[in-house]
Every structure is written in structure tokens, then in C-alpha cells.
Write a protein that holds these residues in place. Structure first.
Motif, PDB file in Angstrom:
ATOM      1  N   UNK A  16       0.803  -1.228   0.000  1.00  0.00           N
ATOM      2  CA  UNK A  16       0.000   0.000   0.000  1.00  0.00           C
ATOM      3  C   UNK A  16       0.831   1.271   0.000  1.00  0.00           C
ATOM      4  N   UNK A  17       2.129   1.171  -0.111  1.00  0.00           N
ATOM      5  CA  UNK A  17       3.012   2.342  -0.065  1.00  0.00           C
ATOM      6  C   UNK A  17       3.197   2.998  -1.411  1.00  0.00           C
ATOM      7  N   UNK A  18       2.173   3.677  -1.906  1.00  0.00           N
ATOM      8  CA  UNK A  18       2.278   4.387  -3.177  1.00  0.00           C
ATOM      9  C   UNK A  18       3.123   5.635  -2.989  1.00  0.00           C
ATOM     10  N   UNK A  19       3.830   6.022  -4.027  1.00  0.00           N
ATOM     11  CA  UNK A  19       4.605   7.253  -3.986  1.00  0.00           C
ATOM     12  C   UNK A  19       6.071   7.033  -3.707  1.00  0.00           C
ATOM     13  N   UNK A  20       6.513   5.797  -3.737  1.00  0.00           N
ATOM     14  CA  UNK A  20       7.934   5.542  -3.520  1.00  0.00           C
ATOM     15  C   UNK A  20       8.317   5.590  -2.066  1.00  0.00           C
ATOM     16  N   UNK A  21       9.619   5.657  -1.838  1.00  0.00           N
ATOM     17  CA  UNK A  21      10.166   5.576  -0.491  1.00  0.00           C
ATOM     18  C   UNK A  21       9.707   6.680   0.434  1.00  0.00           C
ATOM     19  N   UNK A  23       7.013   8.400   0.276  1.00  0.00           N
ATOM     20  CA  UNK A  23       5.604   8.167   0.579  1.00  0.00           C
ATOM     21  C   UNK A  23       5.403   7.069   1.611  1.00  0.00           C
ATOM     22  N   UNK A  24       6.350   6.133   1.670  1.00  0.00           N
ATOM     23  CA  UNK A  24       6.272   5.028   2.631  1.00  0.00           C
ATOM     24  C   UNK A  24       6.709   5.424   4.041  1.00  0.00           C
ATOM     25  N   UNK A  25       7.460   6.501   4.168  1.00  0.00           N
ATOM     26  CA  UNK A  25       8.029   6.845   5.476  1.00  0.00           C
ATOM     27  C   UNK A  25       6.979   7.017   6.560  1.00  0.00           C
ATOM     28  N   UNK A  26       5.879   7.670   6.224  1.00  0.00           N
ATOM     29  CA  UNK A  26       4.840   7.857   7.247  1.00  0.00           C
ATOM     30  C   UNK A  26       4.213   6.520   7.632  1.00  0.00           C
ATOM     31  N   UNK A  27       4.042   5.628   6.647  1.00  0.00           N
ATOM     32  CA  UNK A  27       3.504   4.296   6.957  1.00  0.00           C
ATOM     33  C   UNK A  27       4.485   3.506   7.829  1.00  0.00           C
ATOM     34  N   UNK A  28       5.769   3.556   7.468  1.00  0.00           N
ATOM     35  CA  UNK A  28       6.780   2.835   8.238  1.00  0.00           C
ATOM     36  C   UNK A  28       6.839   3.370   9.669  1.00  0.00           C
ATOM     37  N   UNK A  29       6.847   4.691   9.803  1.00  0.00           N
ATOM     38  CA  UNK A  29       6.907   5.272  11.149  1.00  0.00           C
ATOM     39  C   UNK A  29       5.696   4.877  11.987  1.00  0.00           C
ATOM     40  N   UNK A  30       4.526   4.931  11.401  1.00  0.00           N
ATOM     41  CA  UNK A  30       3.318   4.559  12.131  1.00  0.00           C
ATOM     42  C   UNK A  30       3.410   3.122  12.629  1.00  0.00           C
ATOM     43  N   UNK A  31       3.883   2.234  11.774  1.00  0.00           N
ATOM     44  CA  UNK A  31       3.955   0.823  12.149  1.00  0.00           C
ATOM     45  C   UNK A  31       5.060   0.530  13.163  1.00  0.00           C
ATOM     46  N   UNK A  32       6.276   0.983  12.891  1.00  0.00           N
ATOM     47  CA  UNK A  32       7.401   0.565  13.741  1.00  0.00           C
ATOM     48  C   UNK A  32       7.492   1.347  15.042  1.00  0.00           C
ATOM     49  N   UNK A  33       7.012   2.592  15.055  1.00  0.00           N
ATOM     50  CA  UNK A  33       7.102   3.405  16.278  1.00  0.00           C
ATOM     51  C   UNK A  33       5.810   3.328  17.086  1.00  0.00           C
ATOM     52  N   UNK A 122      -5.948  10.244 -10.433  1.00  0.00           N
ATOM     53  CA  UNK A 122      -6.455  10.217  -9.065  1.00  0.00           C
ATOM     54  C   UNK A 122      -5.391   9.857  -8.045  1.00  0.00           C
ATOM     55  N   UNK A 123      -4.405   9.052  -8.455  1.00  0.00           N
ATOM     56  CA  UNK A 123      -3.342   8.655  -7.529  1.00  0.00           C
ATOM     57  C   UNK A 123      -2.342   9.780  -7.253  1.00  0.00           C
ATOM     58  N   UNK A 124      -2.154  10.681  -8.192  1.00  0.00           N
ATOM     59  CA  UNK A 124      -1.151  11.739  -8.029  1.00  0.00           C
ATOM     60  C   UNK A 124      -1.357  12.576  -6.772  1.00  0.00           C
ATOM     61  N   UNK A 125      -2.559  13.101  -6.517  1.00  0.00           N
ATOM     62  CA  UNK A 125      -2.735  13.884  -5.286  1.00  0.00           C
ATOM     63  C   UNK A 125      -2.516  13.050  -4.015  1.00  0.00           C
ATOM     64  N   UNK A 126      -2.875  11.767  -4.086  1.00  0.00           N
ATOM     65  CA  UNK A 126      -2.662  10.898  -2.926  1.00  0.00           C
ATOM     66  C   UNK A 126      -1.172  10.730  -2.658  1.00  0.00           C
ATOM     67  N   UNK A 127      -0.378  10.621  -3.701  1.00  0.00           N
ATOM     68  CA  UNK A 127       1.072  10.500  -3.548  1.00  0.00           C
ATOM     69  C   UNK A 127       1.639  11.773  -2.933  1.00  0.00           C
ATOM     70  N   UNK A 128       1.189  12.916  -3.392  1.00  0.00           N
ATOM     71  CA  UNK A 128       1.648  14.189  -2.818  1.00  0.00           C
ATOM     72  C   UNK A 128       1.244  14.268  -1.345  1.00  0.00           C
ATOM     73  N   UNK A 129       0.056  13.803  -1.017  1.00  0.00           N
ATOM     74  CA  UNK A 129      -0.387  13.783   0.385  1.00  0.00           C
ATOM     75  C   UNK A 129       0.482  12.889   1.253  1.00  0.00           C
ATOM     76  N   UNK A 130       0.867  11.730   0.730  1.00  0.00           N
ATOM     77  CA  UNK A 130       1.760  10.841   1.485  1.00  0.00           C
ATOM     78  C   UNK A 130       3.124  11.482   1.711  1.00  0.00           C
TER      79      UNK A 130
END
Length: 191
Positions: A16-21, A23-33, A122-130
Motif C-alpha cells: 500500500x506504499x504508493x509514492x515511492x520511499x 511516501x512510505x516513510x509515514x507508513x513505516x513510522x506509524x507501524x514501527x514506532x 487520481x493517484x497523483x494527489x494521494x502521492x503528494x499527500x503521502x
């Protein structure tokens, strides 16, 4: 059990980590921290800094370091920590590998179809948001301190942030140079 949790967590992030690395940082931080408490927010911030300075994609580098730190923080040895790195990295990359194999032919065939084009629009704004979420999550007390706790460090941190932003965005200075300049300034001003 820890290795299975690492695998599932980073597989989901990879899926689910769209937007590259970044974009994934917030997901990774939420999970690991937050969700698993495998490391502190300060440790994660250090991992992000190291991931940016080492060669390779930041998402994969972060997964590698997070897997290592999670196992090491659990009290296991060096060999197991390396296995944790491998597990997190493999799990993060696996969904992309599988999806790219499955959709490569279909995408090439239908990429000019209006439905596919609208999905990507539609995915572009979501990537910018991530990406914005990742940036905002890193604007915390561990990175900037606070004006009440340590005014000098806070002011220097804000000045370095602004100088780096202007240097990269306006003056078009190479980001690697800006990282080196900021590291040197931090050494001189905050040591």
C-alpha cells in the motif's frame, strides 16, 4: 513471532506504499514506532537520516535498518538482526515484484485507455499527500527540539531547514551537497 510480524508489516507497507520511499516513510513510522513500538521516534529519525545518506531507495534502506533495529532492540544477537534486515527488506520489495510481473503486459496494452489514465490522475494527489505526511511527521521535537527546551538548537534547526529548502529549491544546489553542508553546520553549531 517477531520475524513474522516484521514480514507481515513490511509486506503491507510494500503493498500500500504508493509514492515511492518518501511516501512510505509515514507508513513505516506509524507501524514501527506507534503500532509495534519496535523503536523510539528518535531512533526512527536517525534511521531516516542514515537512509537518505546511503545509496539506494530510501524506503528499502529504511526497511533494512528498521528490521535490524527491531530485532536488535528485542535483545537478539547480530546474526538475528541481519536476518531481521533481510526479512523487512524482502517483505517490502515482494509486493512490487509480484504486482509488476502480473500487470506489466496489461499495463503496456491499456496504458493509453482513459480509465487507466484517470486512475493515475487520481493517484497523483494521494502521492503528494503521502509525501507531505512524511515531511510533517519528521517535523517533531526529536528533529527540531523545541523553543522552550533548547532555544539554540531549535533556532539552528529551523535555520538549517530553511537554508536547505532555499538551497535546493531556489538556488538548485545538489541535495547531497546540502546534506553535507547541513551536517557540517550541525557539527560546528550544535556540538
Amino acid at each position: 513471532m517477531l520475524f513474522l510480524s516484521l514480514f507481515i508489516t513490511f509486506f503491507e507497507i510494500g503493498l500500500f506504499g504508493f509514492g515511492g520511499g518518501y511516501g512510505m516513510l509515514s507508513l513505516i513510522q506509524t507501524e514501527v514506532v506507534r503500532n509495534h513500538a519496535w523503536m523510539s521516534s528518535e531512533q526512527f529519525t536517525n534511521i531516516v537520516a542514515i537512509s537518505q545518506m546511503t545509496p539506494g531507495p530510501i524506503g528499502i534502506n529504511s526497511a533494512t535498518y528498521c528490521g535490524y533495529a527491531a530485532v536488535k532492540n528485542a535483545g537478539m544477537g547480530e546474526t538475528m538482526a541481519v536476518l531481521g534486515s533481510f526479512t523487512a527488506t524482502f517483505a517490502l520489495v515482494l509486493p512490487s515484484f509480484i504486482l509488476m510481473i502480473l500487470i506489466a503486459k496489461m499495463f503496456m496494452k491499456y496504458m493509453s485507455h482513459p480509465v487507466v489514465q484517470n486512475v493515475f490522475l487520481g493517484l497523483r494527489p494521494a502521492v503528494v499527500g503521502l509525501l507531505a505526511a512524511a515531511a510533517l511527521l519528521l517535523m517533531n521535537k526529536e528533529n527540531f527540539s523545541s523553543f522552550t527546551d533548547d532555544p539554540w538548537r531549535f533556532c539552528i534547526s529551523v535555520a538549517l531547514f530553511l537554508a536547505t529548502f532555499v538551497g535546493v529549491r531556489v538556488m538548485k544546489i545538489n541535495p547531497i551537497r546540502m546534506i553535507l553542508f547541513a551536517g557540517f553546520a550541525g557539527l560546528l553549531l550544535l556540538w
